[in-house]
Enzyme design. Structure first.
Site, PDB file in Angstrom:
ATOM      1  N   PRO A  85       0.797  -1.234   0.000  1.00 25.52           N
ATOM      2  CA  PRO A  85       0.000   0.000   0.000  1.00 25.52           C
ATOM      3  C   PRO A  85       0.829   1.283   0.000  1.00 25.52           C
ATOM      4  O   PRO A  85       1.828   1.406   0.723  1.00 25.52           O
ATOM      5  CB  PRO A  85      -0.822  -0.133   1.277  1.00 25.52           C
ATOM      6  CG  PRO A  85      -0.989  -1.609   1.455  1.00 25.52           C
ATOM      7  CD  PRO A  85       0.316  -2.200   0.988  1.00 25.52           C
ATOM      8  N   CYS A  86       0.372   2.243  -0.819  1.00 22.32           N
ATOM      9  CA  CYS A  86       1.088   3.507  -1.005  1.00 22.32           C
ATOM     10  C   CYS A  86       0.716   4.616  -0.020  1.00 22.32           C
ATOM     11  O   CYS A  86       1.542   5.494   0.250  1.00 22.32           O
ATOM     12  CB  CYS A  86       0.853   4.032  -2.425  1.00 22.32           C
ATOM     13  SG  CYS A  86       1.423   2.924  -3.722  1.00 22.32           S
TER      14      CYS A  86
END
Length: 441
Positions: A85-86
């Site tokens: 996840p960013c």
């Protein structure tokens, strides 16, 4: 069957998966949280084993089941890959890093000690490359070194590998030294086409007379395409700054259209035509998007040589989100080929200077006593004023516990525990996922 195996976590709709497959890696497992993206993976590669759910849950993915001692002949997985996840590192977000319950980067690194893969590939947004996360990055490199691996970070520009888009990605590659010495970052493949050159055939597909003129205006590569989250609604080409950049290219970024122009209903705005999801896919490096729900509107059989053809499950918004959040397949292929060559010991060994991401963190990690700002700067071999060291300690304090002690000469510091989720049973992440699973993307 390929001789190289890969386990991919946070696989999304398959951008990285397709690129790695084209580089010669066969998936033994792909793990993805979003059910629509899982459906896309299964639609394209029904023979793959795809696990749906939280990758950090042992009910979904048990790394020990893929460790060398659990595999035939004791051979390790060749590659552990993923696009974790960013949001914890995104410049557009709060950059909470280790304090963000969605952060899986540190957890993924810990799995290296369990799986013992020959290589690791993790990619994320450009924000992770910034000074804010220098300590976090150094912690990752140090942990890999403890596991017997050498790691290196690199900011990769997608446009260097033929993707007509401004899409920087921060990539970590790690291998054991006998393999890593043969690793070379992939050389750029040449200048990417412009948006106009890339999308002209699609813009003109329904007979729009203005397509040629539009293509001349769209004479640059695209801004970064953002898939957005389930939380923030439908398809949209990005924040205000991105919309201005799209407008300069003659694109209406306020939504995504079902077809190329001319339009039967709403007239074209002063900004220009909207993109379709197929056009967005082209700008991500997929040369052809094939969506079974709209098969009558687009080609169903890819022309010979179109290796990036891909089906997408779901409606328009879901398809757009999958495409926008993906790692461009051509970039994944380029990285995969470089990793494969290194694992086969092809080419000449590379001479590299492994520098420290954060020398201040290194000093604190190597000393278990309290140190003043002056002592830290001296041991780190850098010239910094006390207030500059204090500022760096504040940044480190976002990802690590920093213990402080008052002295006559000022504050002294000692490094405490890493805040990130690495698999702890009592971490706040577990409760967050139980309550928000349907909204996490």
């Amino acid at each position: 069957m390929s001789e190289l195996s890969v386990i991919e976590i946070c696989a999304g709709a398959g951008g990285q998966a397709l690129g790695l497959e084209l580089a010669g890696f066969e998936h033994e497992l792909a793990v993805e949280l979003d059910p629509t993206a899982v459906a896309t993976l299964q639609l394209n590669r029904p023979h793959w084993k795809v696990a749906e759910g939280d990758v950090a849950s042992l009910d979904v993915f048990d790394p020990k089941a893929y460790a060398p001692e659990s595999r035939p002949g004791g051979r390790p997985i060749d590659l552990l890959a993923g696009g974790v996840p960013c949001p914890p590192f995104s410049i557009a977000g709060k950059q909470l890093g280790a304090d963000d319950e969605r952060d899986l980067f540190a957890w993924a690194v810990e799995q290296v000690d369990v799986l013992k893969p020959r290589a690791l590939l993790l990619e994320n947004v450009r924000g992770l490359s910034m000074p804010r996360f220098a300590g976090y990055r150094q912690h990752v490199l140090d942990r890999l070194r403890q596991f017997g691996y050498t790691g290196e970070w690199r900011l990769i520009q997608a446009s260097d590998y033929g993707v007509p888009q401004l899409r920087p990605r921060f990539v970590l590659i790690a291998m054991r030294e006998d393999d890593f010495q043969y690793f070379h970052w992939p050389e750029p493949t040449g200048q990417a086409k412009t948006v106009g050159e890339t999308l002209l055939p699609l813009m003109a597909a329904r007979g729009w007379e203005g397509a040629e003129e539009w293509a001349e205006q769209a004479h640059d590569i695209a801004p970064t395409i953002v898939g957005g989250s389930k939380k923030h609604g439908g398809a949209d080409l990005g924040p205000t700054r991105a919309k201005r950049a799209w407008a300069e290219l003659g694109v209406d970024a306020y939504g995504v259209h079902d077809t190329a122009p001319p339009y039967k209903t709403r007239p074209m705005t002063e900004f220009g035509p909207k993109l379709t999801v197929e056009m967005v896919a082209r700008l991500q490096g997929w040369l052809l998007i094939r969506n079974p729900e709209h098969a009558a509107e687009i080609e169903t059989d890819p022309p010979e040589g179109h290796e990036y053809a891909w089906w997408f499950a779901g409606g328009k918004t879901a398809v757009y989100r999958q495409i926008g959040n993906a790692f461009p397949p051509p970039v994944a292929k380029a990285l995969g080929l470089s990793i494969a060559r290194a694992l086969r010991h092809e080419g000449e060994p590379a001479a590299r200077d492994i520098s420290f991401a954060d020398p201040i963190y290194r000093v604190l990690r190597e000393h278990e006593t309290f140190l003043t700002a002056a002592q830290i700067a001296r041991k780190a071999g850098i010239e910094l004023e006390d207030h500059e060291v204090d500022e760096r300690m504040t940044l480190l304090g976002k990802d690590f516990e920093i213990l402080k002690e008052e002295r006559s000469s000022g504050l002294a510091y000692k490094l405490g525990k890493f805040r990130a989720f690495t698999g702890q049973d009592d971490h706040a992440r577990h409760d967050y996922y139980r309550k928000n699973l349907s909204r996490i993307s």
